[in-house]
Design a protein around this motif. Sequence first.
Motif, PDB file in Angstrom:
ATOM      1  N   GLY A 146       0.747  -1.272  -0.013  1.00  0.00           N
ATOM      2  CA  GLY A 146       0.008  -0.078   0.025  1.00  0.00           C
ATOM      3  C   GLY A 146       0.838   1.359  -0.113  1.00  0.00           C
ATOM      4  O   GLY A 146       0.236   2.429   0.157  1.00  0.00           O
ATOM      5  N   CYS A 147       2.074   1.144  -0.232  1.00  0.00           N
ATOM      6  CA  CYS A 147       2.965   2.461  -0.187  1.00  0.00           C
ATOM      7  C   CYS A 147       2.839   3.180  -1.257  1.00  0.00           C
ATOM      8  O   CYS A 147       2.682   2.727  -2.626  1.00  0.00           O
ATOM      9  N   GLU A 148       2.841   4.554  -1.078  1.00  0.00           N
ATOM     10  CA  GLU A 148       2.651   5.460  -2.249  1.00  0.00           C
ATOM     11  C   GLU A 148       3.674   6.350  -2.280  1.00  0.00           C
ATOM     12  O   GLU A 148       3.868   7.040  -1.239  1.00  0.00           O
ATOM     13  N   VAL A 149       4.378   6.623  -3.324  1.00  0.00           N
ATOM     14  CA  VAL A 149       5.923   7.258  -3.114  1.00  0.00           C
ATOM     15  C   VAL A 149       5.459   8.658  -3.874  1.00  0.00           C
ATOM     16  O   VAL A 149       6.516   9.602  -3.914  1.00  0.00           O
ATOM     17  N   THR A 150       4.355   8.953  -4.281  1.00  0.00           N
ATOM     18  CA  THR A 150       4.091  10.288  -4.907  1.00  0.00           C
ATOM     19  C   THR A 150       3.449  11.288  -3.932  1.00  0.00           C
ATOM     20  O   THR A 150       2.779  12.251  -4.290  1.00  0.00           O
ATOM     21  N   ARG A 151       3.412  11.083  -2.705  1.00  0.00           N
ATOM     22  CA  ARG A 151       2.564  12.047  -1.794  1.00  0.00           C
ATOM     23  C   ARG A 151       3.443  13.136  -1.335  1.00  0.00           C
ATOM     24  O   ARG A 151       4.670  13.034  -0.990  1.00  0.00           O
ATOM     25  N   GLU A 152       2.931  14.213  -1.433  1.00  0.00           N
ATOM     26  CA  GLU A 152       3.411  15.620  -0.674  1.00  0.00           C
ATOM     27  C   GLU A 152       2.989  15.765   0.619  1.00  0.00           C
ATOM     28  O   GLU A 152       2.239  16.463   0.997  1.00  0.00           O
ATOM     29  N   THR A 153       3.743  14.916   1.243  1.00  0.00           N
ATOM     30  CA  THR A 153       3.269  14.830   2.838  1.00  0.00           C
ATOM     31  C   THR A 153       3.513  15.806   3.641  1.00  0.00           C
ATOM     32  O   THR A 153       2.597  16.223   4.555  1.00  0.00           O
ATOM     33  N   TRP A 154       4.404  16.711   3.322  1.00  0.00           N
ATOM     34  CA  TRP A 154       4.657  17.909   3.938  1.00  0.00           C
ATOM     35  C   TRP A 154       3.649  18.882   3.943  1.00  0.00           C
ATOM     36  O   TRP A 154       3.366  19.513   4.988  1.00  0.00           O
ATOM     37  N   LYS A 155       2.762  18.940   2.892  1.00  0.00           N
ATOM     38  CA  LYS A 155       1.783  19.781   2.951  1.00  0.00           C
ATOM     39  C   LYS A 155       0.578  19.714   3.926  1.00  0.00           C
ATOM     40  O   LYS A 155       0.119  20.413   4.623  1.00  0.00           O
ATOM     41  N   TYR A 156       0.577  18.237   4.324  1.00  0.00           N
ATOM     42  CA  TYR A 156      -0.584  17.893   5.343  1.00  0.00           C
ATOM     43  C   TYR A 156       0.079  17.963   6.747  1.00  0.00           C
ATOM     44  O   TYR A 156      -0.678  18.660   7.531  1.00  0.00           O
ATOM     45  N   LEU A 157       1.334  18.140   6.757  1.00  0.00           N
ATOM     46  CA  LEU A 157       1.930  18.345   8.046  1.00  0.00           C
ATOM     47  C   LEU A 157       1.765  19.977   8.284  1.00  0.00           C
ATOM     48  O   LEU A 157       1.477  20.669   9.603  1.00  0.00           O
ATOM     49  N   GLU A 158       2.011  20.734   7.417  1.00  0.00           N
ATOM     50  CA  GLU A 158       1.781  22.250   7.275  1.00  0.00           C
ATOM     51  C   GLU A 158       0.260  22.526   7.646  1.00  0.00           C
ATOM     52  O   GLU A 158       0.247  23.692   8.356  1.00  0.00           O
ATOM     53  N   GLU A 159      -0.731  21.836   7.587  1.00  0.00           N
ATOM     54  CA  GLU A 159      -2.013  22.224   7.578  1.00  0.00           C
ATOM     55  C   GLU A 159      -2.607  21.394   9.043  1.00  0.00           C
ATOM     56  O   GLU A 159      -3.916  21.532   9.040  1.00  0.00           O
ATOM     57  N   ALA A 160      -1.984  20.816   9.543  1.00  0.00           N
ATOM     58  CA  ALA A 160      -2.472  19.817  10.637  1.00  0.00           C
ATOM     59  C   ALA A 160      -2.788  20.580  11.929  1.00  0.00           C
ATOM     60  O   ALA A 160      -3.280  19.963  12.732  1.00  0.00           O
ATOM     61  N   GLY A 161      -2.510  21.957  11.976  1.00  0.00           N
ATOM     62  CA  GLY A 161      -2.715  22.546  13.287  1.00  0.00           C
ATOM     63  C   GLY A 161      -1.695  22.496  14.430  1.00  0.00           C
ATOM     64  O   GLY A 161      -2.222  22.888  15.476  1.00  0.00           O
TER      65      GLY A 161
END
Length: 242
Positions: A200-215
Motif C-alpha cells: 500500500g505504499c505510495e511514493v507520490t505523496r506531498e506529505t509535508w503539505k499535510y503537516l503544514e495544515e495539521a494545526g
Amino acid sequence: MSLAISFWTLVVNALCIPMHIIKALGLYEGYKRVFPFLQQRISVNYNKIMHNKKTELFRSLSEFTKPGQKLTLLEIGCGSGANFEFYPPGCKVICTDPNPHFKKYLEKSMKQNDHLTFDQFVVASGEDMASVKDESADVVVCTLVLCTVGDIPQTLREAHRILRPGGAFFFMEHVVADPLTWSYFFQHVLQPAWYYFGDGCEVTRETWKYLEEAGFSELKLRHIQAKLMFMINPHIIGYAVK
C-alpha cells in the motif's frame, strides 16, 4: 513529461492487472503475512544508511519529558521495532500497527531493547487509534508510515488527540521528488506496481503539505536526500509541537 508519465503509467497499470484482480478478490491479504518478514530485513539496511539521521532526530525526544517523569511514547506503524534502539532509556513505549503479523518480530525487538519499557501492542490503523486515551503521550513517532495510511489528515488528527499539550509528533517519511527530475517520472510510472510490493505504499505523496495544515503550534521540517534507491530518496524529517 506529463504525457509520457500518463502513457507509461497506463502501461504499468495494464501489466498489474493480475495484481488488481487478486486484490479485488481479497487474495492480496495473504501478502500481509509475508510483508513483515520482508520489512524486517529492509529495515536493517535502512537503519544502517539512515543511522545518523535517526540519531539526530530522536536526540530531541527527551526534551518533551515531563519533569521527574519518564517519557511516554506512542509509535504509529511500529512494524518490527526498527526505531527502538534510538529511544532514550526508561522510555515507556506504546506500539500500534494495523498488521498483527508483526507481533513476533516486535517481541524479538522488545527483548533486544531492554532499556525500554513496553506498555502494549495495539492492532490499529493510524486513522483509528480509539483505544489510546486522549493526551496520553508525550511523543508520537511516525516513520515511513504516512506513505501507506488511507487518510493522512485523519492520522495526524489522531496523533494530535493522543499528544498532551506541549508534546511532539516526530516524523521521517519519504515523499515525492522534484517534478523536474527523473525520480519524479519513475515514481509516478512505477507507482501501480510499487503499491503492491510496499503493501500500500505510495511514493507520490506531498506529505509535508499535510503537516503544514495539521494545526500544530510549531513545525520543524526539512527536506533531505537519503542515500537510498531513487524511488524513496526524497525524505522529510522533523517534528511538530502540539
